[in-house]
Write a protein that holds these residues in place. Sequence first.
Motif, PDB file in Angstrom:
ATOM      1  N   PHE A  27      -7.960   7.512  -0.185  1.00  0.00           N
ATOM      2  CA  PHE A  27      -7.381   7.936  -1.457  1.00  0.00           C
ATOM      3  C   PHE A  27      -7.856   7.166  -2.695  1.00  0.00           C
ATOM      4  CE2 PHE A  27      -3.943   9.341   1.501  1.00  0.00           C
ATOM      5  CZ  PHE A  27      -3.898  10.672   1.138  1.00  0.00           C
ATOM      6  N   ARG A 123      -1.388   9.267  -2.244  1.00  0.00           N
ATOM      7  CA  ARG A 123      -1.987  10.128  -3.269  1.00  0.00           C
ATOM      8  C   ARG A 123      -3.242   9.459  -3.827  1.00  0.00           C
ATOM      9  NH1 ARG A 123       3.678  11.063  -6.654  1.00  0.00           N
ATOM     10  NH2 ARG A 123       4.679  12.498  -5.180  1.00  0.00           N
ATOM     11  N   PRO A 124      -4.138  10.243  -4.439  1.00  0.00           N
ATOM     12  CA  PRO A 124      -5.351   9.646  -5.021  1.00  0.00           C
ATOM     13  C   PRO A 124      -5.010   8.672  -6.145  1.00  0.00           C
ATOM     14  CG  PRO A 124      -5.587  12.026  -4.769  1.00  0.00           C
ATOM     15  CD  PRO A 124      -4.147  11.713  -4.500  1.00  0.00           C
TER      16      PRO A 124
END
Length: 287
Positions: A27, A123-124
């Motif tokens: 991520f 999440r990124p």
Amino acid sequence: MRTAIVTASYAPDFERCKLLCETIDRFVTGYTRHYILVEHRDMALFRQLEGPRRIIVDENDLLPGWIKPFPDPLSFGRKRIWLSPRTMPLRGWHVQQFRRIAIASHADEDAFFYVDSDVAFLRPFDCASNWHGDTLRLFRRDAELLRPVADDQRIWSEQAGRLLGIEPVSPVGHDYISTLIAWRRDALLSMCGHIEKLSSRHWIAAIGRERRFSECMIYGRYADEVLMAKGHYHDSAEFCRIYWVEPAPTEEEFQAFVEAMTPEQVAIGIQSFIGFDTARIRKLVNG
């Protein structure tokens, strides 16, 4: 401006740190290297995690030779204690703070983005987003210490003030403690020099004269009240949602915890003392 990720860890957290590495690889972007800082005896274990951009750093290469770890007789050798003629007896969580500061003399990136080993990204996240041009994000909760908070936070802030030669009791009461925060390398180096000049001691000896301190408070107050925020901008967004309380959450509680992540939060942290099975977090990440 180059940013490295930094994680201080130890053998009991190896599986959690392994999961962290997996989620960073999946991520996280915008970083040069990921440094994992460990005690000498943990080097062989953690070298399993090394890669082209992941480097395991021996604390012997970071800390002066006069501070050494030993088995703690009070725990029948299960825990470690760091002893030296210049500091109080210190625990691993104290020495992890020293490693996080000392990396500035070992690595040459412009900033370090600190990620605890019990964190997992969901999440990124782009580490370069900590920069606005050549100014770096400084996490700060404004006036937090003017409200009812844990006594430790006030003590850590007061100790930072004494070390830095500023007001022990901050009139503004800002709090700088969080997970997923960034510090400037040049500010870290000048902070250590500032402490040494005031104390006439090595910066570790100056900090380690007390057992109740926070590297986040020291850096934050130095950046704000000595450097007058030069090279920094302030932000109160917390990138990581932390689960603090025992007992470990049920499946439903854990799912609700994750679903309550705010838009700016990209990772979760489950405190290791809770005893939450790392496999459950991995299942969520890979689900």
